[in-house]
Write an enzyme that holds these catalytic residues in place. Structure first.
Site, PDB file in Angstrom:
ATOM      1  N   LEU A  17       0.825  -1.199   0.000  1.00 38.28           N
ATOM      2  CA  LEU A  17       0.000   0.000   0.000  1.00 38.28           C
ATOM      3  C   LEU A  17       0.863   1.255   0.000  1.00 38.28           C
ATOM      4  O   LEU A  17       1.840   1.352   0.737  1.00 38.28           O
ATOM      5  CB  LEU A  17      -0.893  -0.005   1.244  1.00 38.28           C
ATOM      6  CG  LEU A  17      -1.928   1.108   1.371  1.00 38.28           C
ATOM      7  CD1 LEU A  17      -3.004   0.976   0.300  1.00 38.28           C
ATOM      8  CD2 LEU A  17      -2.546   1.075   2.766  1.00 38.28           C
ATOM      9  N   GLN A  84       1.001  -5.467   1.518  1.00 40.47           N
ATOM     10  CA  GLN A  84      -0.059  -5.849   0.592  1.00 40.47           C
ATOM     11  C   GLN A  84       0.491  -6.480  -0.686  1.00 40.47           C
ATOM     12  O   GLN A  84      -0.221  -7.207  -1.377  1.00 40.47           O
ATOM     13  CB  GLN A  84      -0.929  -4.636   0.236  1.00 40.47           C
ATOM     14  CG  GLN A  84      -2.213  -5.017  -0.493  1.00 40.47           C
ATOM     15  CD  GLN A  84      -2.980  -3.817  -1.019  1.00 40.47           C
ATOM     16  OE1 GLN A  84      -2.480  -2.697  -1.038  1.00 40.47           O
ATOM     17  NE2 GLN A  84      -4.214  -4.040  -1.443  1.00 40.47           N
ATOM     18  N   ASP A 216      13.790   6.848  16.294  1.00 39.41           N
ATOM     19  CA  ASP A 216      13.436   6.596  14.903  1.00 39.41           C
ATOM     20  C   ASP A 216      11.969   6.975  14.723  1.00 39.41           C
ATOM     21  O   ASP A 216      11.089   6.391  15.350  1.00 39.41           O
ATOM     22  CB  ASP A 216      13.657   5.112  14.589  1.00 39.41           C
ATOM     23  CG  ASP A 216      13.226   4.738  13.175  1.00 39.41           C
ATOM     24  OD1 ASP A 216      12.975   5.660  12.380  1.00 39.41           O
ATOM     25  OD2 ASP A 216      13.136   3.535  12.881  1.00 39.41           O
ATOM     26  N   ASP A 275      20.606  -7.233  10.353  1.00 38.46           N
ATOM     27  CA  ASP A 275      20.529  -6.344   9.199  1.00 38.46           C
ATOM     28  C   ASP A 275      19.369  -6.843   8.345  1.00 38.46           C
ATOM     29  O   ASP A 275      19.450  -7.927   7.761  1.00 38.46           O
ATOM     30  CB  ASP A 275      21.832  -6.383   8.406  1.00 38.46           C
ATOM     31  CG  ASP A 275      21.827  -5.430   7.207  1.00 38.46           C
ATOM     32  OD1 ASP A 275      20.736  -4.985   6.808  1.00 38.46           O
ATOM     33  OD2 ASP A 275      22.916  -5.140   6.681  1.00 38.46           O
TER      34      ASP A 275
END
Length: 292
Positions: A17, A84, A216, A275
């Site tokens: 999406l 999605q 973040d 990672d």
């Protein structure tokens, strides 16, 4: 860098999406694509509608699979769908299994999203909020498409939301059950109609000492959205529940990753064991070992 990670068939990275391939110099799958290419793989990113239902996006994907097969002279492709994008990949594999070597779901809402359920309930059918929400989301999708050069693709934000709810995906699953677990939280069939099915996903950290970096902004948004989960309240990535993501052979569904961290290296996360980009290269090696 993982060695012996060159797959037999080309890899298509399928966005979810509000996704895109490129806007200006920014590529959604830049790190993933670069790492897979460095491992010797042929990698493509299809252009799909940023917002639409799973079937429409799946039909768009089928057309581009045909283009890749013609251009590369390959017999099949490996599909890796994020969010999605996993549902579009599943649709393509169900309708054209002879052209698909594998489907890999990364953070895919294979049993629907509780966040989508909450958002859908917040919109009152036939009243102003639903109309406004659909118009704003569709305009935003059109804007992304304009920037990415995909102006010809249709957009339908409400159809996308309906297609991501538990009910909407349940209807989708009734038609396309390939790879789905028979029990909640279990594994599904690893191979159906010649197509191999895999999945992996993450969950948000439960405390400040976990691996995702403090500060973040993406993590902050995902943490805020996670409060709308009830069934998987402490087992979600902010958009998709852990067990809701299961499909086929579940590689792992509790990586310390938010929904978008499964696509990117997070800034400020230099000291970290995981990672997320390496997961794709490791998976390419897995596909290679399976002669895919």
């Amino acid at each position: 860098m993982q060695r012996n990670a060159t797959t037999r068939y080309p890899i298509l990275l399928v966005h979810g999406l509000f996704g895109f391939e490129r806007i200006g110099h920014f590529e959604l799958f830049h790190d993933v694509k670069s790492a897979l290419k460095a491992a010797g793989n042929r990698v493509f990113v299809p252009h799909l509608s940023a917002t639409h239902d799973n079937e429409v996006r799946g039909e768009q994907l089928l057309k581009q699979i045909d283009s890749v097969l013609r251009g590369t002279h390959a017999r099949k492709v490996n599909l890796i769908g994020h969010s999605q994008g996993a549902l579009a990949a599943r649709y393509a594999a169900a309708l054209a299994p002879d052209a698909i070597a594998s489907v890999t779901s990364v953070s895919g809402p294979n049993h629907g999203s509780e966040l989508a359920d909450f958002l859908r309930k917040a919109l009152v059918p036939g009243r102003l909020p639903e109309i406004v929400a659909q118009n704003v989301a569709t305009l935003f999708a059109d804007f992304l498409s304009l920037l990415s050069g995909s102006v010809t693709l249709p957009q339908n934000a409400l159809a996308a939301l309906n297609g991501l709810t538990t009910e909407g995906v349940g209807t989708f699953n009734d038609r396309f059950p390939q790879g789905l677990p028979g029990t909640w939280g279990g594994h599904g069939a690893a191979k159906v109609n010649g197509v191999h099915y895999y999945s992996w996903s993450g969950v948000l950290p439960t405390n400040e000492t976990d691996e995702l970096p403090i500060g973040d902004p993406v993590r902050s948004v995902c943490l805020a959205l996670s409060q709308y989960f009830m069934t998987e309240g402490e087992q979600n990535d902010g958009f998709v529940g852990r067990f809701s993501s299961h499909l086929g052979h579940v590689i792992r569904s509790d990586y310390p990753l938010d929904h978008l961290s499964s696509l990117r290296r997070t800034a400020g996360a230099a000291i970290r064991e995981l990672d997320p980009i390496d997961l794709y290269v490791e998976h390419a090696a897995r596909l290679r070992a399976a002669n895919l």
